[in-house]
Design a protein around this motif. Structure first.
Motif, PDB file in Angstrom:
ATOM      1  N   MET A  34       0.842  -1.192   0.000  1.00 49.56           N
ATOM      2  CA  MET A  34       0.000   0.000   0.000  1.00 49.56           C
ATOM      3  C   MET A  34       0.873   1.236   0.000  1.00 49.56           C
ATOM      4  SD  MET A  34      -3.147  -1.091   2.534  1.00 49.56           S
ATOM      5  CE  MET A  34      -4.184   0.287   2.012  1.00 49.56           C
ATOM      6  N   TYR A  35       0.321   2.321  -0.548  1.00 53.09           N
ATOM      7  CA  TYR A  35       1.068   3.559  -0.712  1.00 53.09           C
ATOM      8  C   TYR A  35       0.236   4.766  -0.271  1.00 53.09           C
ATOM      9  CZ  TYR A  35       3.656   0.787  -4.233  1.00 53.09           C
ATOM     10  OH  TYR A  35       4.388  -0.178  -4.891  1.00 53.09           O
ATOM     11  N   TRP A  36       0.964   5.814   0.044  1.00 45.91           N
ATOM     12  CA  TRP A  36       0.377   7.151   0.122  1.00 45.91           C
ATOM     13  C   TRP A  36       1.101   8.039  -0.877  1.00 45.91           C
ATOM     14  CZ3 TRP A  36      -4.084   8.576   1.769  1.00 45.91           C
ATOM     15  CH2 TRP A  36      -4.698   7.912   2.851  1.00 45.91           C
ATOM     16  N   SER A  54       5.442   3.760   1.463  1.00 41.35           N
ATOM     17  CA  SER A  54       4.994   2.482   0.965  1.00 41.35           C
ATOM     18  C   SER A  54       5.119   1.452   2.072  1.00 41.35           C
ATOM     19  CB  SER A  54       5.827   2.048  -0.244  1.00 41.35           C
ATOM     20  OG  SER A  54       5.507   0.710  -0.601  1.00 41.35           O
ATOM     21  N   TYR A  55       4.110   0.648   2.211  1.00 42.45           N
ATOM     22  CA  TYR A  55       4.117  -0.439   3.188  1.00 42.45           C
ATOM     23  C   TYR A  55       3.946  -1.749   2.451  1.00 42.45           C
ATOM     24  CZ  TYR A  55       3.880   2.006   7.666  1.00 42.45           C
ATOM     25  OH  TYR A  55       4.185   2.736   8.781  1.00 42.45           O
ATOM     26  N   ASN A  56       4.652  -2.770   2.922  1.00 41.85           N
ATOM     27  CA  ASN A  56       4.475  -4.108   2.405  1.00 41.85           C
ATOM     28  C   ASN A  56       4.140  -5.012   3.576  1.00 41.85           C
ATOM     29  OD1 ASN A  56       5.579  -6.986   1.699  1.00 41.85           O
ATOM     30  ND2 ASN A  56       5.184  -5.966  -0.244  1.00 41.85           N
ATOM     31  N   ASN A  57       2.943  -5.556   3.565  1.00 41.33           N
ATOM     32  CA  ASN A  57       2.501  -6.458   4.633  1.00 41.33           C
ATOM     33  C   ASN A  57       2.749  -5.856   6.022  1.00 41.33           C
ATOM     34  OD1 ASN A  57       1.300  -8.763   5.515  1.00 41.33           O
ATOM     35  ND2 ASN A  57       3.111 -10.052   5.300  1.00 41.33           N
ATOM     36  N   LYS A  58       2.296  -4.661   6.196  1.00 39.99           N
ATOM     37  CA  LYS A  58       2.338  -3.886   7.443  1.00 39.99           C
ATOM     38  C   LYS A  58       3.705  -3.302   7.781  1.00 39.99           C
ATOM     39  CE  LYS A  58       0.905  -6.922  10.366  1.00 39.99           C
ATOM     40  NZ  LYS A  58       0.502  -7.396  11.719  1.00 39.99           N
ATOM     41  N   GLU A  59       4.692  -3.554   6.953  1.00 41.58           N
ATOM     42  CA  GLU A  59       6.019  -3.016   7.256  1.00 41.58           C
ATOM     43  C   GLU A  59       6.359  -1.846   6.339  1.00 41.58           C
ATOM     44  OE1 GLU A  59       8.074  -7.203   8.674  1.00 41.58           O
ATOM     45  OE2 GLU A  59       9.189  -5.760   7.480  1.00 41.58           O
ATOM     46  N   ASN A 108      10.077   5.458   2.757  1.00 45.06           N
ATOM     47  CA  ASN A 108       9.745   6.670   3.482  1.00 45.06           C
ATOM     48  C   ASN A 108      10.484   7.795   2.792  1.00 45.06           C
ATOM     49  OD1 ASN A 108       9.324   8.763   5.236  1.00 45.06           O
ATOM     50  ND2 ASN A 108       9.845   7.625   7.071  1.00 45.06           N
ATOM     51  N   GLU A 109       9.775   8.487   1.920  1.00 42.48           N
ATOM     52  CA  GLU A 109      10.420   9.547   1.165  1.00 42.48           C
ATOM     53  C   GLU A 109      10.731  10.737   2.079  1.00 42.48           C
ATOM     54  OE1 GLU A 109      11.235   9.743  -2.540  1.00 42.48           O
ATOM     55  OE2 GLU A 109      11.476   7.817  -1.546  1.00 42.48           O
ATOM     56  N   THR A 110      11.288  11.761   1.488  1.00 40.90           N
ATOM     57  CA  THR A 110      11.626  12.942   2.275  1.00 40.90           C
ATOM     58  C   THR A 110      10.348  13.681   2.620  1.00 40.90           C
ATOM     59  OG1 THR A 110      13.670  13.107   1.003  1.00 40.90           O
ATOM     60  CG2 THR A 110      13.047  15.007   2.346  1.00 40.90           C
TER      61      THR A 110
END
Lengths: 112, 112
Positions: free
Chosen positions: B32-34, B48-53, B57-59
């Protein structure tokens, strides 16, 4: 750093004219995706290109992936008012293929 | 059923407030992404998260904190809102790397 460049930023056409948007990456891409965002809407996936030199068609839309897998194009033949929107290319870049980075988009307006 | 749903759709708030945007996907996707889309329509990846992790983490100012209680949910909490945070925030998900991304309808955040 790695980035995806897209041109032009804006394109105004008369209905019936053709339209092309170009996408370039500073590095080789494993694949490239194209999305369309209608005004007020959200990006919607159109297609993914994976192979060097690949060409795919969807009705009036033709997508190409360059031989070096660093550039791509989307061509629309005989635009219609329903083609209005912003077209984005996107590729997996630095940090792993989870990082889906979008070009700045080409906003297409079509005069009836 | 909406594949990727975000709430709220609109959010108007004063500077200095803290707010949260929620995102849920029912597609069974692992990633998932924002994204933040500014007034020029640039889609900038935030997290971006992959399987809750957390994978990417961009700037992004540390006033922005994502939280993934499970792999179907990715929420975005923003502290001490600033005028420059005004934008449309999109949540997106995809099954694996190199597959199409599905976007939520977006949350239009206006900070006054």
């Amino acid at each position: 750093g790695q980035q995806v460049m897209q041109i032009p930023q804006y394109q105004h056409v008369q209905e019936g004219e053709d339209f092309t948007t170009y996408c370039n990456s500073s590095t080789t891409l494993s694949n490239i995706q194209w999305y369309k965002q209608r005004p007020g809407g959200h990006p919607v996936f159109l297609i993914q290109l994976v192979k060097s030199g690949e060409v795919k068609k969807q009705k009036r839309l033709t997508f190409q992936f360059g031989e070096a897998k660093k550039n791509s194009s989307l061509h629309i033949t005989a635009t219609q008012t329903t083609d209005v929107g912003t077209y984005f290319c996107a590729g997996p870049l630095q940090g792993g293929s989870e990082k889906l980075v979008f070009g700045k988009g080409t906003k297409l307006t079509v005069n009836p | 059923d909406t594949a990727v749903s975000q709430t709220p759709k609109y959010l108007v708030t004063q500077m200095g407030n803290d707010k949260s945007i929620k995102c849920e996907q029912n597609l069974g996707h692992d990633t998932m992404y924002w994204y933040k889309q500014d007034s020029k329509k640039f889609l900038k990846i935030m997290f971006s998260y992959n399987n809750k992790e957390l994978i990417i983490n961009e700037t992004v100012p540390n006033r922005f904190s994502p939280k993934s209680p499970d792999k179907a949910h990715l929420n975005l909490h923003i502290n001490s809102l600033e005028l420059g945070d005004s934008a449309v925030y999109f949540c997106a998900s995809r099954r694996t790397e190199n597959t199409e991304a599905f976007f939520g309808q977006g949350t239009r955040l206006t900070v006054v």
